[in-house]
Design a protein around this motif. Structure first.
Motif, PDB file in Angstrom:
ATOM      1  N   VAL A   1      -3.354  -0.019   3.891  1.00  0.00           N
ATOM      2  CA  VAL A   1      -1.461  -0.266   3.422  1.00  0.00           C
ATOM      3  C   VAL A   1      -1.291   1.668   3.207  1.00  0.00           C
ATOM      4  CG1 VAL A   1      -1.321  -1.884   2.181  1.00  0.00           C
ATOM      5  CG2 VAL A   1      -1.927  -0.036   1.684  1.00  0.00           C
ATOM      6  N   ASP A   2      -0.347   1.753   2.821  1.00  0.00           N
ATOM      7  CA  ASP A   2       0.658   3.332   3.035  1.00  0.00           C
ATOM      8  C   ASP A   2       0.092   3.355   1.622  1.00  0.00           C
ATOM      9  OD1 ASP A   2       2.800   2.549   6.064  1.00  0.00           O
ATOM     10  OD2 ASP A   2       0.677   3.169   5.794  1.00  0.00           O
ATOM     11  N   GLU A   3       0.205   4.321   1.370  1.00  0.00           N
ATOM     12  CA  GLU A   3      -0.075   5.230   0.174  1.00  0.00           C
ATOM     13  C   GLU A   3       1.452   5.703  -0.430  1.00  0.00           C
ATOM     14  OE1 GLU A   3      -4.094   5.602  -0.901  1.00  0.00           O
ATOM     15  OE2 GLU A   3      -2.496   5.499  -1.689  1.00  0.00           O
ATOM     16  N   ARG A   4       2.115   4.148  -0.901  1.00  0.00           N
ATOM     17  CA  ARG A   4       3.100   4.125  -1.388  1.00  0.00           C
ATOM     18  C   ARG A   4       3.079   2.931  -2.332  1.00  0.00           C
ATOM     19  NH1 ARG A   4       7.725   2.841   2.629  1.00  0.00           N
ATOM     20  NH2 ARG A   4       6.069   1.379   4.030  1.00  0.00           N
ATOM     21  N   PRO A   5       4.372   3.708  -3.599  1.00  0.00           N
ATOM     22  CA  PRO A   5       3.900   2.726  -5.115  1.00  0.00           C
ATOM     23  C   PRO A   5       4.515   1.621  -4.493  1.00  0.00           C
ATOM     24  CG  PRO A   5       5.449   4.633  -5.453  1.00  0.00           C
ATOM     25  CD  PRO A   5       4.723   4.206  -4.215  1.00  0.00           C
ATOM     26  N   GLY A   6       3.825   0.241  -5.149  1.00  0.00           N
ATOM     27  CA  GLY A   6       4.589  -1.738  -5.473  1.00  0.00           C
ATOM     28  C   GLY A   6       3.904  -1.838  -4.184  1.00  0.00           C
ATOM     29  N   ARG A   7       3.040  -1.430  -3.218  1.00  0.00           N
ATOM     30  CA  ARG A   7       2.263  -2.740  -2.214  1.00  0.00           C
ATOM     31  C   ARG A   7       1.534  -3.203  -1.939  1.00  0.00           C
ATOM     32  NH1 ARG A   7       5.189  -2.246   2.892  1.00  0.00           N
ATOM     33  NH2 ARG A   7       6.046  -0.548   4.037  1.00  0.00           N
ATOM     34  N   LEU A   8       0.209  -2.611  -3.451  1.00  0.00           N
ATOM     35  CA  LEU A   8      -0.343  -3.447  -3.226  1.00  0.00           C
ATOM     36  C   LEU A   8       0.007  -4.839  -4.419  1.00  0.00           C
ATOM     37  CD1 LEU A   8      -3.292  -4.547  -4.355  1.00  0.00           C
ATOM     38  CD2 LEU A   8      -3.743  -3.283  -5.960  1.00  0.00           C
ATOM     39  N   ALA A   9       1.354  -4.429  -4.629  1.00  0.00           N
ATOM     40  CA  ALA A   9       1.980  -5.861  -5.589  1.00  0.00           C
ATOM     41  C   ALA A   9       2.500  -6.723  -4.375  1.00  0.00           C
ATOM     42  CB  ALA A   9       2.947  -5.308  -6.820  1.00  0.00           C
ATOM     43  N   SER A  10       3.064  -5.805  -3.409  1.00  0.00           N
ATOM     44  CA  SER A  10       3.614  -7.055  -2.257  1.00  0.00           C
ATOM     45  C   SER A  10       2.460  -7.850  -1.347  1.00  0.00           C
ATOM     46  CB  SER A  10       4.216  -6.226  -1.402  1.00  0.00           C
ATOM     47  OG  SER A  10       5.490  -5.288  -2.031  1.00  0.00           O
ATOM     48  N   LEU A  11       1.186  -7.301  -1.310  1.00  0.00           N
ATOM     49  CA  LEU A  11      -0.353  -8.062  -0.780  1.00  0.00           C
ATOM     50  C   LEU A  11       0.004  -9.138  -2.106  1.00  0.00           C
ATOM     51  CD1 LEU A  11      -1.843  -5.019   0.601  1.00  0.00           C
ATOM     52  CD2 LEU A  11      -0.264  -6.270   2.038  1.00  0.00           C
ATOM     53  N   ALA A  12      -0.486  -9.146  -2.473  1.00  0.00           N
ATOM     54  CA  ALA A  12      -0.631  -9.961  -3.874  1.00  0.00           C
ATOM     55  C   ALA A  12       0.755 -10.679  -3.763  1.00  0.00           C
ATOM     56  CB  ALA A  12      -0.636  -9.442  -5.346  1.00  0.00           C
ATOM     57  N   ALA A  13       1.462 -10.574  -3.762  1.00  0.00           N
ATOM     58  CA  ALA A  13       2.780 -11.818  -3.718  1.00  0.00           C
ATOM     59  C   ALA A  13       2.515 -13.160  -2.568  1.00  0.00           C
ATOM     60  CB  ALA A  13       4.056 -11.697  -4.522  1.00  0.00           C
ATOM     61  N   ALA A  14       2.082 -11.934  -1.623  1.00  0.00           N
ATOM     62  CA  ALA A  14       1.854 -12.706   0.111  1.00  0.00           C
ATOM     63  C   ALA A  14       1.212 -13.602  -0.190  1.00  0.00           C
ATOM     64  CB  ALA A  14       1.758 -11.392   0.871  1.00  0.00           C
ATOM     65  N   LEU A  15      -0.607 -13.399  -1.593  1.00  0.00           N
ATOM     66  CA  LEU A  15      -1.195 -14.236  -1.099  1.00  0.00           C
ATOM     67  C   LEU A  15      -0.685 -15.168  -2.370  1.00  0.00           C
ATOM     68  CD1 LEU A  15      -4.075 -11.912  -1.405  1.00  0.00           C
ATOM     69  CD2 LEU A  15      -3.834 -13.179   0.431  1.00  0.00           C
ATOM     70  N   ALA A  16      -0.035 -15.241  -3.236  1.00  0.00           N
ATOM     71  CA  ALA A  16       0.378 -15.926  -4.337  1.00  0.00           C
ATOM     72  C   ALA A  16       1.039 -17.083  -3.984  1.00  0.00           C
ATOM     73  CB  ALA A  16       0.893 -15.381  -5.506  1.00  0.00           C
ATOM     74  N   GLU A  17       1.951 -16.384  -2.883  1.00  0.00           N
ATOM     75  CA  GLU A  17       2.977 -17.452  -2.326  1.00  0.00           C
ATOM     76  C   GLU A  17       2.394 -18.739  -1.242  1.00  0.00           C
ATOM     77  OE1 GLU A  17       6.883 -14.402  -2.048  1.00  0.00           O
ATOM     78  OE2 GLU A  17       5.660 -16.107  -0.082  1.00  0.00           O
ATOM     79  N   ARG A  18       1.247 -18.146  -0.994  1.00  0.00           N
ATOM     80  CA  ARG A  18       0.420 -19.568  -0.212  1.00  0.00           C
ATOM     81  C   ARG A  18      -0.725 -20.076  -0.812  1.00  0.00           C
ATOM     82  NH1 ARG A  18       3.875 -15.594   2.239  1.00  0.00           N
ATOM     83  NH2 ARG A  18       4.118 -16.519   4.405  1.00  0.00           N
ATOM     84  N   GLY A  19      -0.513 -19.677  -2.030  1.00  0.00           N
ATOM     85  CA  GLY A  19      -1.207 -20.107  -3.407  1.00  0.00           C
ATOM     86  C   GLY A  19      -2.472 -20.196  -3.247  1.00  0.00           C
ATOM     87  N   GLY A  20      -2.822 -18.781  -3.054  1.00  0.00           N
ATOM     88  CA  GLY A  20      -4.409 -18.075  -3.518  1.00  0.00           C
ATOM     89  C   GLY A  20      -4.676 -17.321  -4.614  1.00  0.00           C
ATOM     90  N   ASN A  21      -5.699 -17.744  -4.756  1.00  0.00           N
ATOM     91  CA  ASN A  21      -5.604 -17.203  -6.406  1.00  0.00           C
ATOM     92  C   ASN A  21      -6.764 -16.370  -5.818  1.00  0.00           C
ATOM     93  OD1 ASN A  21      -6.681 -16.515  -9.302  1.00  0.00           O
ATOM     94  ND2 ASN A  21      -8.330 -18.210  -9.323  1.00  0.00           N
ATOM     95  N   ILE A  22      -6.618 -14.807  -6.381  1.00  0.00           N
ATOM     96  CA  ILE A  22      -7.402 -13.651  -6.194  1.00  0.00           C
ATOM     97  C   ILE A  22      -8.402 -13.581  -7.148  1.00  0.00           C
ATOM     98  CG2 ILE A  22      -7.547 -10.701  -6.047  1.00  0.00           C
ATOM     99  CD1 ILE A  22      -4.181 -11.310  -5.689  1.00  0.00           C
ATOM    100  N   LEU A  23      -9.706 -12.990  -7.072  1.00  0.00           N
ATOM    101  CA  LEU A  23     -10.675 -13.201  -7.665  1.00  0.00           C
ATOM    102  C   LEU A  23     -11.618 -12.134  -7.525  1.00  0.00           C
ATOM    103  CD1 LEU A  23     -12.222 -16.773  -6.255  1.00  0.00           C
ATOM    104  CD2 LEU A  23     -10.947 -15.882  -8.093  1.00  0.00           C
ATOM    105  N   GLY A  24     -11.020 -10.972  -6.812  1.00  0.00           N
ATOM    106  CA  GLY A  24     -11.957  -9.516  -6.784  1.00  0.00           C
ATOM    107  C   GLY A  24     -11.762  -8.456  -6.109  1.00  0.00           C
TER     108      GLY A  24
END
Length: 340
Positions: free
Chosen positions: A12-35
């Protein structure tokens, strides 16, 4: 349909909010981030997730690409991979300390690689294939690591280099002067071998009998060639000690590093009139203790089969003896933890 654990890596590019966008995309598919780990790389930041997600790798890849991820890779994972990464690295480092000869195997485990093996030859060069990583160990010796699913990052390369250093001795092993008291009460001072002892070592060899020199070098060489002396004082090749009495060198002990991590080679030369007084045994014990401090797991000695005195010495230290392909040569192997 439940797909289970997935290891997901994306740049990902070094820009604020990118990590949050990825986490949200996983959450929309029912994903639970464990690590989660974040690794700087050449053209951005590599985010790596271990997630429990009921979606196929193809669906997850498309979702993260839509959220701004680049070079997204998704591979199956197991619950075993949920171990805290710093804890896992420390456990592997502890195993490496006890078994340095397993360096390729443990390095592969550290990097979750498919294969790791020794390579020898010319100086290591950068490889164009990002799924191959060459980790230098010495000038012409390295470990080539292969991982087909996930390319290696700069952070992983640095981690591998640090891990390899755990199996190597310090460039400048320290060994201060010490005094050995022999069984008859006579004292000998033990010091590191340096170039100032060049003439004293020459005199030691001249005073030793041809048999003593043959037991040490397998030939009764009348003097020590300069190239061998230079090798013995080279701290990158090993650690050598001299025992002195009344300003005269009466014995020399050598611990030489071998191409195999975790194994060092030992040899001792004692002037004839000092033999049988415990000096050789004391020097051998000192070398084994130095080997342990340097992180070595095993010390070996190659002996002529008729060298009864050295055979008894190695057995007294706890070594095991075995004949080699040459019936006149015996190999003694001593685990430094078994020193008695």
């Amino acid at each position: 349909m439940r797909m289970g654990f997935l290891r997901i890596r994306t740049t990902v590019d070094e820009r604020p909010g990118r990590l949050a966008s990825l986490a949200a995309a996983l959450a929309e598919r029912g994903g639970n981030i464990l690590g989660l780990s974040v690794q700087p790389d050449t053209d951005g930041t590599v985010d790596e997730f271990v997630a429990d997600i009921p979606a196929s790798p193809e669906v997850v890849k498309a979702a993260l690409e839509s959220a701004g991820g680049r070079r997204v890779q998704v591979v199956p994972a197991t619950a075993h991979e949920l171990t805290d990464e710093p804890t896992r690295a420390l456990l592997l480092a502890s195993r490496l300390r006890g078994a340095p000869w397993r360096l390729p195997e443990l390095l592969a485990e550290l990097l979750r690689a498919d294969d790791a093996r020794w390579v020898y030859g010319e100086a290591v060069r950068d490889l164009p294939d990002p799924t191959l990583l060459v980790v230098p160990v010495a000038a012409k010796r390295a470990i080539k690591v292969r991982r087909s699913d996930l390319p290696f990052t700069l952070t992983e390369a640095a981690r591998a280099a640090s891990f390899v250093r755990l199996a190597q001795p310090p460039a400048e092993p320290s060994s201060s002067a010490r005094v050995l008291r022999l069984s008859d009460g006579v004292e000998a001072e033990v010091r590191p071998l340096t170039t100032i002892y060049r003439e004293a070592i020459r005199d030691l060899h001249e005073r030793c009998s041809p048999e003593s020199r043959r037991f040490r070098y397998f030939t009764s060489m009348p003097s020590l060639p300069p190239r061998i002396f230079d090798r013995l004082v080279d701290r990158s090749r090993g650690l050598s000690l001299v025992a002195c009495h009344d300003g005269q060198v009466v014995a020399m002990a050598n611990l030489m590093f071998t191409p195999d991590p975790g194994i060092a080679e030992m040899a001792v030369l004692v002037e004839d009139r000092w033999q049988g007084r415990g000096l050789g045994a004391a020097l051998a014990r000192t070398l084994v203790q130095e080997a342990r401090d340097l992180g070595y797991a095993e010390v070996r000695a190659t002996l002529l089969s008729d060298n009864a005195r050295m055979r008894r010495l190695m057995i007294s230290l706890g070594a095991t003896l075995a004949y080699t392909e040459d019936p006149g040569v015996v190999e003694a192997r001593l685990a430094v933890g078994a020193l008695v």
